[in-house]
Scaffold this motif. Structure first.
Motif, PDB file in Angstrom:
ATOM      1  N   THR A   6     -99.691 -18.779 -18.453  1.00 36.82           N
ATOM      2  CA  THR A   6    -100.013 -20.194 -18.647  1.00 36.82           C
ATOM      3  C   THR A   6     -98.754 -20.926 -19.074  1.00 36.82           C
ATOM      4  O   THR A   6     -97.766 -20.322 -19.509  1.00 36.82           O
ATOM      5  CB  THR A   6    -101.085 -20.364 -19.732  1.00 36.82           C
ATOM      6  N   GLN A   8     -98.426 -22.679 -21.664  1.00 34.84           N
ATOM      7  CA  GLN A   8     -98.239 -22.438 -23.094  1.00 34.84           C
ATOM      8  C   GLN A   8     -97.521 -21.114 -23.332  1.00 34.84           C
ATOM      9  O   GLN A   8     -96.615 -21.029 -24.163  1.00 34.84           O
ATOM     10  CB  GLN A   8     -99.577 -22.444 -23.823  1.00 34.84           C
ATOM     11  N   GLN A   9     -97.897 -20.067 -22.592  1.00 34.52           N
ATOM     12  CA  GLN A   9     -97.242 -18.766 -22.754  1.00 34.52           C
ATOM     13  C   GLN A   9     -95.768 -18.854 -22.385  1.00 34.52           C
ATOM     14  O   GLN A   9     -94.921 -18.254 -23.040  1.00 34.52           O
ATOM     15  CB  GLN A   9     -97.944 -17.714 -21.902  1.00 34.52           C
ATOM     16  N   ALA A  11     -93.867 -21.598 -22.490  1.00 37.33           N
ATOM     17  CA  ALA A  11     -93.192 -22.384 -23.527  1.00 37.33           C
ATOM     18  C   ALA A  11     -92.957 -21.561 -24.785  1.00 37.33           C
ATOM     19  O   ALA A  11     -91.908 -21.654 -25.417  1.00 37.33           O
ATOM     20  CB  ALA A  11     -94.011 -23.625 -23.847  1.00 37.33           C
ATOM     21  N   GLU A  12     -93.923 -20.729 -25.156  1.00 38.91           N
ATOM     22  CA  GLU A  12     -93.777 -19.911 -26.356  1.00 38.91           C
ATOM     23  C   GLU A  12     -92.741 -18.805 -26.193  1.00 38.91           C
ATOM     24  O   GLU A  12     -92.187 -18.316 -27.171  1.00 38.91           O
ATOM     25  CB  GLU A  12     -95.129 -19.312 -26.738  1.00 38.91           C
ATOM     26  N   SER A  13     -92.473 -18.417 -24.955  1.00 37.12           N
ATOM     27  CA  SER A  13     -91.527 -17.329 -24.733  1.00 37.12           C
ATOM     28  C   SER A  13     -90.088 -17.806 -24.519  1.00 37.12           C
ATOM     29  O   SER A  13     -89.192 -16.981 -24.342  1.00 37.12           O
ATOM     30  CB  SER A  13     -91.977 -16.481 -23.539  1.00 37.12           C
ATOM     31  N   THR A  15     -86.547 -18.637 -25.331  1.00 37.38           N
ATOM     32  CA  THR A  15     -85.718 -18.124 -26.421  1.00 37.38           C
ATOM     33  C   THR A  15     -84.867 -19.224 -27.043  1.00 37.38           C
ATOM     34  O   THR A  15     -84.662 -20.286 -26.457  1.00 37.38           O
ATOM     35  CB  THR A  15     -84.778 -17.018 -25.911  1.00 37.38           C
ATOM     36  N   ARG A  16     -84.364 -18.917 -28.242  1.00 39.62           N
ATOM     37  CA  ARG A  16     -83.514 -19.864 -28.956  1.00 39.62           C
ATOM     38  C   ARG A  16     -82.259 -20.193 -28.156  1.00 39.62           C
ATOM     39  O   ARG A  16     -81.753 -21.316 -28.216  1.00 39.62           O
ATOM     40  CB  ARG A  16     -83.142 -19.276 -30.308  1.00 39.62           C
TER      41      ARG A  16
END
Length: 61
Positions: A6, A8-9, A11-13, A15-16
């Motif tokens: 998704t 969201q997944q 976006a959450e993954s 990295t910095r």
């Protein structure tokens, strides 16, 4: 069920290092994303073509 991640997944993954990247790096990353989307769409189109071809061959036999 779809195995695609998704939004969201994704976006959450992120990295910095991507979040702290400079504009040139981000432009390169954007090109990779754009080309990946084109490849995915082409793959889907190819699957449809193969399916349609297979169905037409079955109907002819």
């Amino acid at each position: 069920m779809s195995s695609e991640p998704t939004l969201q997944q994704i976006a959450e993954s992120v990295t910095r290092s991507v979040l702290n990247a400079n504009d040139k790096d981000l432009e390169g990353f954007q090109k990779i994303i754009d080309e990946s989307i084109k490849v995915r769409e082409s793959h889907r189109n190819l699957q449809k073509l193969v399916k349609n071809y297979s169905n037409s061959m079955i109907q002819r036999s």
